[in-house]
Design a protein around this motif. Sequence first.
Motif, PDB file in Angstrom:
ATOM      1  N   THR A  56       0.759  -1.252  -0.063  1.00 53.78           N
ATOM      2  CA  THR A  56      -0.013  -0.163   0.022  1.00 53.78           C
ATOM      3  C   THR A  56       0.998   1.509   0.058  1.00 53.78           C
ATOM      4  N   ASP A  57       0.467   2.352  -0.501  1.00 50.38           N
ATOM      5  CA  ASP A  57       1.154   3.793  -0.467  1.00 50.38           C
ATOM      6  C   ASP A  57       0.011   4.741  -0.895  1.00 50.38           C
ATOM      7  N   SER A  58       0.508   5.896   0.012  1.00 48.44           N
ATOM      8  CA  SER A  58      -0.590   6.974  -0.186  1.00 48.44           C
ATOM      9  C   SER A  58       0.335   7.978  -0.863  1.00 48.44           C
ATOM     10  N   ILE A  60       0.362  12.156  -1.861  1.00 48.85           N
ATOM     11  CA  ILE A  60      -0.036  13.422  -1.453  1.00 48.85           C
ATOM     12  C   ILE A  60       0.770  14.519  -2.230  1.00 48.85           C
ATOM     13  N   PHE A 143      -5.770  13.426  -2.193  1.00 52.12           N
ATOM     14  CA  PHE A 143      -4.975  12.483  -1.642  1.00 52.12           C
ATOM     15  C   PHE A 143      -5.521  11.277  -2.363  1.00 52.12           C
ATOM     16  N   ASN A 145      -4.727   6.757  -2.376  1.00 48.58           N
ATOM     17  CA  ASN A 145      -4.102   5.649  -1.805  1.00 48.58           C
ATOM     18  C   ASN A 145      -4.314   4.549  -2.740  1.00 48.58           C
ATOM     19  N   ASP A 222      13.034   0.060  -5.547  1.00 45.56           N
ATOM     20  CA  ASP A 222      12.759   1.370  -6.251  1.00 45.56           C
ATOM     21  C   ASP A 222      13.281   2.644  -5.319  1.00 45.56           C
ATOM     22  N   ARG A 225      11.132   7.930  -2.010  1.00 45.88           N
ATOM     23  CA  ARG A 225      11.426   9.041  -1.210  1.00 45.88           C
ATOM     24  C   ARG A 225      12.696   8.786  -0.447  1.00 45.88           C
ATOM     25  N   GLY A 226      13.670   9.686  -0.287  1.00 43.73           N
ATOM     26  CA  GLY A 226      14.856   9.497   0.221  1.00 43.73           C
ATOM     27  C   GLY A 226      15.964   9.234  -0.760  1.00 43.73           C
ATOM     28  N   PRO A 334      13.879  17.695   4.761  1.00 49.08           N
ATOM     29  CA  PRO A 334      12.731  17.197   4.123  1.00 49.08           C
ATOM     30  C   PRO A 334      12.091  17.606   2.813  1.00 49.08           C
ATOM     31  N   LEU A 335      11.909  16.888   2.072  1.00 46.33           N
ATOM     32  CA  LEU A 335      11.246  17.182   0.717  1.00 46.33           C
ATOM     33  C   LEU A 335       9.691  16.771   1.027  1.00 46.33           C
ATOM     34  N   PRO A 336       8.829  17.661   1.531  1.00 50.36           N
ATOM     35  CA  PRO A 336       7.591  17.157   1.957  1.00 50.36           C
ATOM     36  C   PRO A 336       6.809  16.895   0.392  1.00 50.36           C
ATOM     37  N   ARG A 337       5.906  16.235   0.520  1.00 53.33           N
ATOM     38  CA  ARG A 337       4.792  15.979  -0.425  1.00 53.33           C
ATOM     39  C   ARG A 337       5.635  15.648  -1.827  1.00 53.33           C
ATOM     40  N   CYS A 339       6.029  12.616  -3.138  1.00 54.07           N
ATOM     41  CA  CYS A 339       5.054  11.596  -3.835  1.00 54.07           C
ATOM     42  C   CYS A 339       3.845  11.248  -3.178  1.00 54.07           C
TER      43      CYS A 339
ATOM     44  N   LEU B   9       7.715  17.499   9.437  1.00 57.00           N
ATOM     45  CA  LEU B   9       8.038  17.240   8.242  1.00 57.00           C
ATOM     46  C   LEU B   9       9.117  15.919   8.025  1.00 57.00           C
ATOM     47  N   ASP B  10       9.995  16.017   8.692  1.00 57.65           N
ATOM     48  CA  ASP B  10      11.150  15.231   8.639  1.00 57.65           C
ATOM     49  C   ASP B  10      10.431  13.726   8.883  1.00 57.65           C
ATOM     50  N   GLY B  13      10.015  12.461   5.279  1.00 59.30           N
ATOM     51  CA  GLY B  13      10.995  12.646   4.196  1.00 59.30           C
ATOM     52  C   GLY B  13      11.679  11.238   3.777  1.00 59.30           C
ATOM     53  N   GLY B  14      11.109  10.123   4.447  1.00 58.03           N
ATOM     54  CA  GLY B  14      11.702   9.013   3.923  1.00 58.03           C
ATOM     55  C   GLY B  14      13.037   8.457   4.397  1.00 58.03           C
ATOM     56  N   SER B  94      -3.572  -3.883   5.156  1.00 55.17           N
ATOM     57  CA  SER B  94      -2.672  -2.766   4.946  1.00 55.17           C
ATOM     58  C   SER B  94      -3.097  -1.568   5.751  1.00 55.17           C
ATOM     59  N   ASP B 130       2.182   2.377   5.201  1.00 57.55           N
ATOM     60  CA  ASP B 130       2.930   3.461   4.577  1.00 57.55           C
ATOM     61  C   ASP B 130       2.561   4.788   5.529  1.00 57.55           C
ATOM     62  N   LYS B 132       2.739   9.153   5.481  1.00 55.48           N
ATOM     63  CA  LYS B 132       3.136  10.196   4.684  1.00 55.48           C
ATOM     64  C   LYS B 132       2.760  11.290   5.979  1.00 55.48           C
ATOM     65  N   VAL B 133       3.541  12.575   5.818  1.00 56.34           N
ATOM     66  CA  VAL B 133       3.415  13.654   6.316  1.00 56.34           C
ATOM     67  C   VAL B 133       2.942  14.728   5.470  1.00 56.34           C
ATOM     68  N   ASN B 145      -6.219   5.095   5.573  1.00 58.92           N
ATOM     69  CA  ASN B 145      -6.512   4.025   4.618  1.00 58.92           C
ATOM     70  C   ASN B 145      -6.183   2.550   5.206  1.00 58.92           C
TER      71      ASN B 145
END
Lengths: 339, 339
Positions: A56-58, A60, A143, A145, A222, A225-226, A334-337, A339, B9-10, B13-14, B94, B130, B132-133, B145
């Motif tokens: 699963t992944d969300s 945003i 958003f 999912n 893959d 993020r990060g 942090p690089l928010p949002r 993905c 937010l950190d 960040g992944g 999940s 998963d 996310k922030v 979700n």
Amino acid sequence: MNNDNIITLDHGGGGQASRELVELLLKHVPGQGGQCLQDAAVLAAPGPGQRLVFSTDSYIVDPIFFPGGDIGALAAHGTINDLAMRGARPIALSLAMILEEGLPLADLERIAKSIGEASARAAVPIVTGDTKVAPRGKVDKIFINTAGIGLIDASVDIGADKAQAGDVVLISGTIGDHGVTIMGGRAGIALRGDLRSDTTALHYFVARLIAAFPGAIHTLRDPTRGGVATALHELAEASDLAIEVEEESLPIRPSVRSACALLGLDPLWLANEGKCLIICQSDKAAAILTEMRLMPEGRDAALIGRAKPYQSSRVTLRTLLGGGRILSPLRGQPLPRIC
Amino acid sequence: MNNDNIITLDHGGGGQASRELVELLLKHVPGQGGQCLQDAAVLAAPGPGQRLVFSTDSYIVDPIFFPGGDIGALAAHGTINDLAMRGARPIALSLAMILEEGLPLADLERIAKSIGEASARAAVPIVTGDTKVAPRGKVDKIFINTAGIGLIDASVDIGADKAQAGDVVLISGTIGDHGVTIMGGRAGIALRGDLRSDTTALHYFVARLIAAFPGAIHTLRDPTRGGVATALHELAEASDLAIEVEEESLPIRPSVRSACALLGLDPLWLANEGKCLIICQSDKAAAILTEMRLMPEGRDAALIGRAKPYQSSRVTLRTLLGGGRILSPLRGQPLPRIC
């Protein structure tokens, strides 16, 4: 703006307007074999010896539309890729959307169309779904999912903890494209025209490599993020190894390199949405690279490093000047949002 | 408030902070057999003849804590119930969370604990996840979700389109409890002390009925968003039948009835999160009701209506005064963020 053209709270109530919304979505996301999206979908059972994979992944991401894709394509590709990285064949996706009151229906349709096309291209049907509506200001636009189910053949044994000392590290293509496109777009910087997200589904690509080189591929990941640095860190730790990366071997587009310089970003920590790291037997690496480069997803594939016994640091970069630099996982940047 | 006690937010960040967040969650949501939450989880394959069921739901309920539960328990129970309503045995969930920057970690821990306990009680492990922030103001506190996988035995054939004329409609208990609790809490009205959400998992309850009465149960549905009236409408339409409901047979708590009067709500359109509608053979109804009432989930079970050939209206209510009233699906009365 007329209320007929935007999402309203009625669309989230579970009644008539909710049904109309689902019908609109079904125009673009047709589901499995014409079967409509239901609360729960029934799937064929896997064959003997196959294992199920579940992910699963969300999503945003901000902005929701960007060069090379949108939040819809990203949501389909991202979960397909999570399954593919376990060596699985994805067989079904779920789709859950949380919509902001006031979202233009045209934006929703564009995103639904993009998801539907991504699902059709990948031949992974969306079989079940859900939509919710939050009042204005309680969610930012949309958003998404996705969850996914895949099947792993009995013969496949790929995992983060399967890498071995002596293995080599391949990457399927250029790094940083997605991350720098999103960050650049958000900063409002006019970036060079060929900067675009690399979002794509990798399951065909990966399946062909696994079939062509049975047992030779130990680990897939893959680097989302990060980025590559964080992913390699996690893999090195999971397999209790060290990984040495050659800086000069890293495929990076010139436009990404210059945008990164402008924005103060390092491509090694930027998200990718259509790339995979492969850790494999060194004696098969040349043949695997050749096979990768025959496919569009692997056109820029490169050998970027080697796995060694762990001594004191997990991931090091051999720089162009010959020095060694320790690569830490993403930390405090942090690089928010993304993905 | 110190940054150590809130989501930053950190955490999205992944990198390192994301890992620490996952470790915190894993204290409360231990995953399958100690296996930690991964990008994709591998599950045992189903047995011969079994079919897979797949479902997803997002939860955006406001407030996130309420009498009788919280968004975490709701998210676990809701997806378990979607699977159970297909006659499936849920085998895995999940868990994807979207967190607002600034969410107190104490709130997150309380929710994670609630999910973990719900999953353990239901014996349905959370196998993949998963987080996310989103920046402050881009999401309201926490959205969750859950997707779920279940298995249906070859002998089970339950569906929205399987109801038959002559069948009767049972409900497992009182209606409107969840909806009126949420709406009352949001309106800030001091409601009577026994008002609480009915959120619970129904898969054991349903499995016992299916096993005890093979072939007799044609349709199951949990009347969540849109309530009993909307659910019956959808079922009547799917099976091309009409359903007649007896008003006096509807189990409604006195406290729900009076709160509904105060708030101007009708329990027939209010969400339930621990109830199911059962459409079954009429000659088995008495025995099924007896069996239902032996279990805590079915203590207040009642026969509330009958399925008939469709003529001009899908769902009608025979009122206490002997009149007939057409029940439409929920329309133009949005109750946003009820689940």
